[in-house]
Write an enzyme that holds these catalytic residues in place. Structure first.
Site, PDB file in Angstrom:
ATOM      1  N   GLU A 171       0.989  -0.959   0.998  1.00 29.19           N
ATOM      2  CA  GLU A 171       2.403  -1.265   0.776  1.00 29.19           C
ATOM      3  C   GLU A 171       2.812  -0.970  -0.660  1.00 29.19           C
ATOM      4  O   GLU A 171       3.931  -0.543  -0.927  1.00 29.19           O
ATOM      5  CB  GLU A 171       2.678  -2.739   1.084  1.00 29.19           C
ATOM      6  CG  GLU A 171       2.439  -3.146   2.524  1.00 29.19           C
ATOM      7  CD  GLU A 171       2.452  -4.659   2.682  1.00 29.19           C
ATOM      8  OE1 GLU A 171       3.534  -5.253   2.537  1.00 29.19           O
ATOM      9  OE2 GLU A 171       1.384  -5.244   2.922  1.00 29.19           O
ATOM     10  N   ASP A 212     -10.570  10.394   1.247  1.00 33.78           N
ATOM     11  CA  ASP A 212      -9.896   9.756   2.379  1.00 33.78           C
ATOM     12  C   ASP A 212      -9.890   8.238   2.212  1.00 33.78           C
ATOM     13  O   ASP A 212     -10.910   7.633   1.884  1.00 33.78           O
ATOM     14  CB  ASP A 212     -10.626  10.129   3.671  1.00 33.78           C
ATOM     15  CG  ASP A 212      -9.983   9.540   4.900  1.00 33.78           C
ATOM     16  OD1 ASP A 212      -8.844   9.929   5.206  1.00 33.78           O
ATOM     17  OD2 ASP A 212     -10.614   8.679   5.545  1.00 33.78           O
TER      18      ASP A 212
END
Length: 545
Positions: free
Chosen positions: A278, A205
């Protein structure tokens, strides 16, 4: 030097089925899914044709973020069962030919974890530096401008130490300090614990959040984004920063090498990392290249709303430009985003689009991750505010409704109480009425259902070496049709998909005039006329040269 164990590479081109334990199957009537319930339903996943399961967290936790806030890395939360229940699950999965991967949350833990309890007690205890502590500025404000994904400052004041601690998510999820080698050692011990119990791999995660900039430099701002940030909605100010210093630091690669070295001591194991950034595709390549870090990784590029042919072409092209020997894991849905049926199909998704999306995903070069219920075509559920559980959605309502809409109970039986998920009067999230007609029992009885198509496609794909292991060569970009070739040994396959709701044509590529349709996939809505590929809306085909 410790010798590497064998690895048969099952994960390369494999299909991983994600299970959200709270919502898969409740075995004891308390309205919450559990490990024995999962064990009862493993036959469904094996029959579907998946190679592995990925279990979202089931560790001890106060459940502020539904298990992603771990208070004991080495035990099962009583809500989900016991360690013996987990061992039974692993045994049954292996008997069915399924690998078992578990979710490891390494970047942060619960504020109720004993490590944090000790760390916050003083500035000079043995774990004082196990979390990211910093003094306030002269005016009492946080040490920098970093923001939490879940809203507000990423810094929480603690009156015991009279310092701030870092939390990239909830304030009850303090970030561990990976600049401290003792922290890395403790987390590697937790990873080893489950490897010794027989797990075959890990989903990691938020793995790019492990390290922060030690100098705590401010992130540069970018203002309100003109396009949706892949890691946060535009209504969340988190997307107004370039996250240069609070995550995705170069030191992470060193820790990943330590992690890989440990996992490689166990036969046929693997790891897939979640990367929220991003520059997601580039980081997938960086984190998986060189065979000494992660085996594979996924980012959020295909977890947004864009899905036309030029966008998908650009996504594949971008990854190929940076990939090197890196290996991707492609997901269209998971427990953090709206379901693909709604994201790509709108309020009333066309079944042909859902079939096409599955065929596209399963023909990409890489590993595939399917989210529970995706094989049923479940749409995103609308949850009333009073029924919301997700703290992210509660704080961002109404512009962002959180993640509950994709986490509702799995519908197993259309006419049963709680759609067969539970015998209890209530489930932790309500079963959406619109999910009942899509239940497993209804679709199993229908040869034309999406579930039947998924089964056919997954089993057919296992027999296509070009789709499992072949190189991918993009055809020129087209406004409607995405096309690429897969090559492996003697097999060449042309994959072509009309990602539009209007008919389309595409010139048959040179060298494919004698190609024949590759039967058995179940994909339809396209055919060859002379030197032209002709597509119905949302039609596609596989050709073999």
């Amino acid at each position: 030097m410790t010798q590497k164990a064998s690895n048969n590479g099952w994960w390369r081109g494999g299909v991983i089925y994600q299970i959200y334990p709270r919502s898969f199957q409740d075995s004891n009537g308390d309205g919450i899914g559990d490990l024995p319930g999962i064990t009862q339903r493993l036959d469904h996943i094996a029959a579907l044709g998946a190679d592995a399961i990925w279990l979202s967290p089931f560790f001890k936790s106060p459940m502020k973020d539904f298990g992603y806030d771990v208070s004991d890395y080495n035990d099962v939360d009583p809500m989900f069962g016991t360690l013996d229940d987990f061992k039974a699950l692993v045994q049954r999965a292996h008997a069915l030919g399924l690998k078992v991967m578990i979710d490891q949350v390494l970047s942060h833990c619960s504020d109720q974890h004993p490590w944090f309890t000790e760390s916050r007690a003083s500035r000079n205890n043995p774990k004082a530096d196990w979390f990211v502590w910093a003094d306030a500025r002269h005016d009492g404000t946080p040490p920098n401008n970093w923001l939490s994904v879940f809203g507000g400052s990423a810094w929480q004041w603690d009156t015991r130490r009279r310092q701030y601690y870092l939390h990239n998510f909830l304030s009850s999820q303090p970030d561990l300090n990976f600049h401290n080698p003792a922290v890395q050692d403790a987390l590697l011990d937790a990873v080893k614990f489950w490897l010794e119990l027989g797990v075959d791999g890990y989903r990691l995660d938020a793995i790019n959040f492990c390290f922060h900039d030690a100098a705590l430099r401010d992130n540069p701002g970018r203002g309100a984004p003109l396009i949706e940030d892949p890691t946060a909605p535009s209504s969340n100010p988190y997307s107004w920063q370039h996250h240069r210093y609070d995550k995705s630091q170069p030191e992470a690669l060193g820790f990943l090498r330590r992690l890989r070295s440990l996992v490689d001591r166990y036969d046929d194991t693997t790891m897939v990392g979640e990367i929220g950034d991003e520059a997601g595709l580039t980081m997938v390549a960086d984190y998986t290249g060189g065979s000494d870090k992660l085996h594979m990784a996924y980012c959020f590029t295909l977890l947004g709303g864009a899905h036309d042919a030029p966008f998908l072409h650009a996504t594949i092209q971008q990854f190929q430009q940076v990939a090197g020997d890196g290996w991707p894991c492609w997901a269209l849905s998971n427990h953090d985003v709206a379901r693909v049926a709604t994201r790509w199909g709108g309020e009333h998704p066309d079944p042909r689009l859902l079939r096409l999306a599955a065929a596209f995903q399963l023909s990409l070069r890489g590993t595939v991750c399917l989210y529970q219920g995706e094989e049923l075509g479940l749409p995103e559920a609308t949850i009333a505010f009073e029924d919301l559980q997700d703290p992210y959605g509660i704080s961002m309502w109404p512009e962002f409704k959180g993640r509950d809409g994709c986490r509702t109970p799995m519908p197993w039986a259309a006419d049963a109480p709680q759609a067969g998920f539970s015998t209890g009067e209530r489930s932790w999230l309500p079963v959406p009425p619109e999910h009942r007609p899509l239940a497993v029992d209804r679709q199993q009885a229908d040869a034309g259902s999406l579930l039947s198509d998924f089964k056919q496609l997954l089993h057919w794909r296992r027999e296509q070496p070009a789709l499992l292991h072949g190189e991918l060569h993009l055809r020129p970009v087209d406004a409607q049709v995405l096309a690429f070739e897969r090559h492996h040994s003697a097999q060449r396959v042309l994959c072509a998909f009309n990602f539009s709701d209007t008919p389309a044509t595409l010139a048959l590529p040179e060298g494919w005039s004698q190609a024949r349709a590759l039967d058995g996939s179940g994909l339809s809505g396209a055919h060859v006329e002379g030197d032209t590929l002709v597509f119905e809306p949302w039609g596609g085909l596989f050709l073999q040269a």
